[in-house]
Write an enzyme that holds these catalytic residues in place. Structure first.
Site, PDB file in Angstrom:
ATOM      1  N   GLY A 154      -5.572  -1.157  -1.539  1.00 19.53           N
ATOM      2  CA  GLY A 154      -5.356   0.192  -1.015  1.00 19.53           C
ATOM      3  C   GLY A 154      -6.475   0.499  -0.053  1.00 19.53           C
ATOM      4  NE  ARG A 202     -18.227  -6.386 -22.358  1.00 22.35           N
ATOM      5  CZ  ARG A 202     -17.804  -7.622 -22.611  1.00 22.35           C
ATOM      6  NH1 ARG A 202     -16.513  -7.905 -22.574  1.00 22.35           N
ATOM      7  NH2 ARG A 202     -18.665  -8.558 -22.863  1.00 22.35           N
ATOM      8  CG  ASP A 252      -2.043  -0.989   1.142  1.00 20.14           C
ATOM      9  OD1 ASP A 252      -2.095  -1.725   0.140  1.00 20.14           O
ATOM     10  OD2 ASP A 252      -2.854  -1.052   2.077  1.00 20.14           O
ATOM     11  NE  ARG A 282      -0.864  -9.413   0.486  1.00 19.67           N
ATOM     12  CZ  ARG A 282      -1.905  -9.545   1.316  1.00 19.67           C
ATOM     13  NH1 ARG A 282      -2.755  -8.545   1.463  1.00 19.67           N
ATOM     14  NH2 ARG A 282      -2.086 -10.637   1.989  1.00 19.67           N
TER      15      ARG A 282
HETATM   16  O1  F6P Z   1      -2.230  -4.008   3.934  1.00 14.35           O
HETATM   17  C1  F6P Z   1      -1.976  -4.580   2.719  1.00 14.35           C
HETATM   18  C2  F6P Z   1      -3.238  -5.099   2.090  1.00 14.35           C
HETATM   19  O2  F6P Z   1      -2.886  -5.748   0.905  1.00 14.35           O
HETATM   20  C3  F6P Z   1      -4.343  -4.059   1.869  1.00 14.35           C
HETATM   21  O3  F6P Z   1      -4.200  -3.346   0.672  1.00 14.35           O
HETATM   22  C4  F6P Z   1      -5.576  -4.908   1.872  1.00 14.35           C
HETATM   23  O4  F6P Z   1      -6.714  -4.185   2.260  1.00 14.35           O
HETATM   24  C5  F6P Z   1      -5.261  -5.968   2.873  1.00 14.35           C
HETATM   25  O5  F6P Z   1      -3.851  -6.075   2.932  1.00 14.35           O
HETATM   26  C6  F6P Z   1      -5.881  -7.295   2.539  1.00 14.35           C
HETATM   27  O6  F6P Z   1      -5.580  -8.171   3.555  1.00 14.35           O
HETATM   28  P1  F6P Z   1      -5.877  -9.735   3.530  1.00 14.35           P
HETATM   29  O7  F6P Z   1      -4.822 -10.376   2.703  1.00 14.35           O
HETATM   30  O8  F6P Z   1      -5.778 -10.154   4.943  1.00 14.35           O
HETATM   31  O9  F6P Z   1      -7.219  -9.907   2.929  1.00 14.35           O
END
Ligand code: F6P
Length: 341
Positions: A170, A162, A127, A274
């Site tokens: 975020g 579309r 983030d 991620r």
């Molecule tokens: O804090 C990092 C983050 O990827 C945020 O952007 C997101 O809201 C959250 O973690 C999601 O967390 P989880 O993987 O526990 O669903």
């Protein structure tokens, strides 16, 4: 010295690069020993450890995730949690801890430091919302993943006329949406810092359709409309009191279809942002953070977080790092707005 290492909160690409740098310099240059704590604060809370030596960190530089595992365990919320951590550190002969994490993990590190635990923090989060560091590792990788996805959405959106919406992560800060949206030429970017006006969003959508192109809207999962315009999200809370987000993109698509009569579809990138291998930028930043963190421990400079200021790695107080979040300032959003519609 014997040094404990843990990774807490949502994982991100580059965690393994930090762990590798800590161990390689700590063992190779300073002659320290390490113990890995599994799954964030759960490890020291339950005394759950793993071997962490030079052999254990070989080959992990390009690997996403974390060899130590992660969790959102909050020991401050658990009765006697801090005392249990202190006891377990003593049992395992741990002199100091390196905690790699975001606002929540480092917030716990700060509280433990206040209660006598020798701890150094390393900032991590896709983030990029941690204060006292210009960038966190993981952010560059997430932005590049999102940018590539948005590039792909452009071509399919045009084929089908579309509106395509891309929901990115975020929670409180719209850095990923802002950077990925700017890099990939989004027509609208919606971030948590600025409640959006659905009428204005629909205007942008309609004006974009008047060209031969289709609108692409990038929305951060934590973005929300100005009061009363659309239903707000609700969800379960985690151990740090955060709502589980997701769904704003779909709601936006429904609303755009209803108001403009144009087909609107949503892609949620979610945890894809991620996962996987870190970019070169994140590998280097993570490695430099790891090197600086072990040096801070070696120097006995506890209660600090390493951070990036300009191109230099600095040490800042954990209190300054966790006092407030670094959100997108209005002038940065205004830069992106030039390209809306
Ligand atoms: O804090 C990092 C983050 O990827 C945020 O952007 C997101 O809201 C959250 O973690 C999601 O967390 P989880 O993987 O526990 O669903």
């Amino acid at each position: 010295m014997r040094i404990g290492v843990l990774t807490g909160g949502g994982d991100c690409p580059g965690l393994n690069a930090v762990i590798r740098a800590v161990v390689r310099k700590g063992a190779g240059v300073y002659g320290h020993e390490f113990v890995g704590f599994r799954d964030g604060w759960r490890g020291p809370l339950e005394g759950d450890t793993m071997t962490l030596d030079v052999q254990a960190v070989r080959g992990i530089l390009p690997r996403g995730g974390t060899i130590l595992g992660s969790s959102r365990t909050n020991p401050i919320k658990i009765e006697g949690g801090v005392e249990r951590i202190k006891e377990n550190l003593e049992t395992h002969g741990v002199d100091a801890l390196i905690a790699i994490g975001g606002e929540d993990t480092l917030g716990v590190a700060k509280q433990l430091f206040d209660r006598g635990v020798k701890v150094v923090g390393v900032p991590k989060t896709i983030d990029n919302d941690l204060n006292a560091t210009d960038y966190t590792f993981g952010f560059d990788t997430a932005v590049n993943i999102a940018m590539e996805a948005i590039d792909r959405l452009h071509t399919t959106a045009e084929s089908h006329h579309r509106a395509l919406i891309c929901e990115v992560m975020g929670r409180h800060a719209g850095w990923i949406a802002l950077h990925a949206g700017m890099a990939a030429g989004a027509n609208v970017i919606l971030i948590p810092e600025k409640p959006f006006d659905i009428d204005k969003v629909c205007e942008y959508v309609e004006s974009r359709f008047k060209t031969r192109y289709s609108p692409i809207i990038v929305v951060a999962e934590g973005a929300h409309p100005i009061e009363g315009q659309m239903a707000v999200q609700t969800g379960d809370l985690d151990a740090f009191g955060h709502v589980r987000l997701g769904g704003v993109g779909e709601r936006l698509a429904q609303e755009i279809e209803r108001r403009t009569g144009k087909e609107a579809r949503t892609t949620v990138l979610g945890h894809i942002q991620r996962g996987g291998t870190p970019t070169a930028y994140d590998r280097v930043l993570a490695t430099r953070f790891g090197l600086a963190a072990i040096t801070a421990v070696h120097d006995g400079d506890y209660g600090k977080m390493v951070g990036l200021q300009g191109t230099e790695i600095v040490r800042v107080g954990l209190d300054a790092a966790t006092a407030e979040l670094k959100t997108v300032p209005p002038h940065r959003y205004e830069e992106a707005e030039v390209f809306f519609g």
